[in-house]
Design a protein around this motif. Sequence first.
Motif, short mmCIF file in Angstrom:
data_model
loop_
_atom_site.label_atom_id
_atom_site.label_comp_id
_atom_site.label_asym_id
_atom_site.label_seq_id
_atom_site.Cartn_x
_atom_site.Cartn_y
_atom_site.Cartn_z
N UNK A 190 1.54 5.06 19.92
CA UNK A 190 1.55 4.80 21.37
C UNK A 190 2.88 4.20 21.80
N UNK A 191 3.41 3.20 21.10
CA UNK A 191 4.74 2.71 21.48
C UNK A 191 5.81 3.79 21.34
N UNK A 192 5.68 4.67 20.36
CA UNK A 192 6.65 5.75 20.20
C UNK A 192 6.63 6.66 21.41
N UNK A 193 5.45 6.98 21.90
CA UNK A 193 5.36 7.83 23.08
C UNK A 193 5.97 7.14 24.30
N UNK A 194 5.75 5.85 24.42
CA UNK A 194 6.35 5.10 25.52
C UNK A 194 7.88 5.12 25.40
N UNK B 198 4.67 14.32 27.67
CA UNK B 198 3.94 13.07 27.46
C UNK B 198 3.42 12.55 28.80
N UNK B 199 4.25 12.60 29.82
CA UNK B 199 3.83 12.10 31.13
C UNK B 199 2.68 12.95 31.69
N UNK B 200 2.74 14.27 31.45
CA UNK B 200 1.68 15.15 31.94
C UNK B 200 0.34 14.91 31.24
N UNK C 130 1.15 16.24 19.85
CA UNK C 130 0.41 15.74 18.68
C UNK C 130 1.17 14.60 18.00
N UNK C 131 0.42 13.82 17.24
CA UNK C 131 1.03 12.74 16.47
C UNK C 131 2.07 13.28 15.49
#
Length: 86
Positions: free
Chosen positions: A8-12, A46-48, A54-55
């Motif tokens: 989750x932090x990586x996606x942020x 990611x925003x969409x 995927x991970x």
Amino acid sequence: MAEYASNAPSKETFKIIGEAMNRIIKKDSTIQITNSRKLVDVRNRIIDGNDSISDDIVWGIVIKHLPLLMIEVEALINSSNCSREI
């Protein structure tokens, strides 16, 4: 699956990196960063919706592509290119 615990932090982080790349591309297209358009595309996906990336894809980008991004950004910071306002 434990290696993805911090995903989750990586996606942020990708949201921030992608937005920065988007601004750089719009402001000065002469600044060359490898896969800058792809970084913006990942940010948009990611925003969409977080489930559309995927991970495995996130982890692959972290391992394979972020080290080069760090090198290129450090080189920009140390070059005259960074003296231009972005």
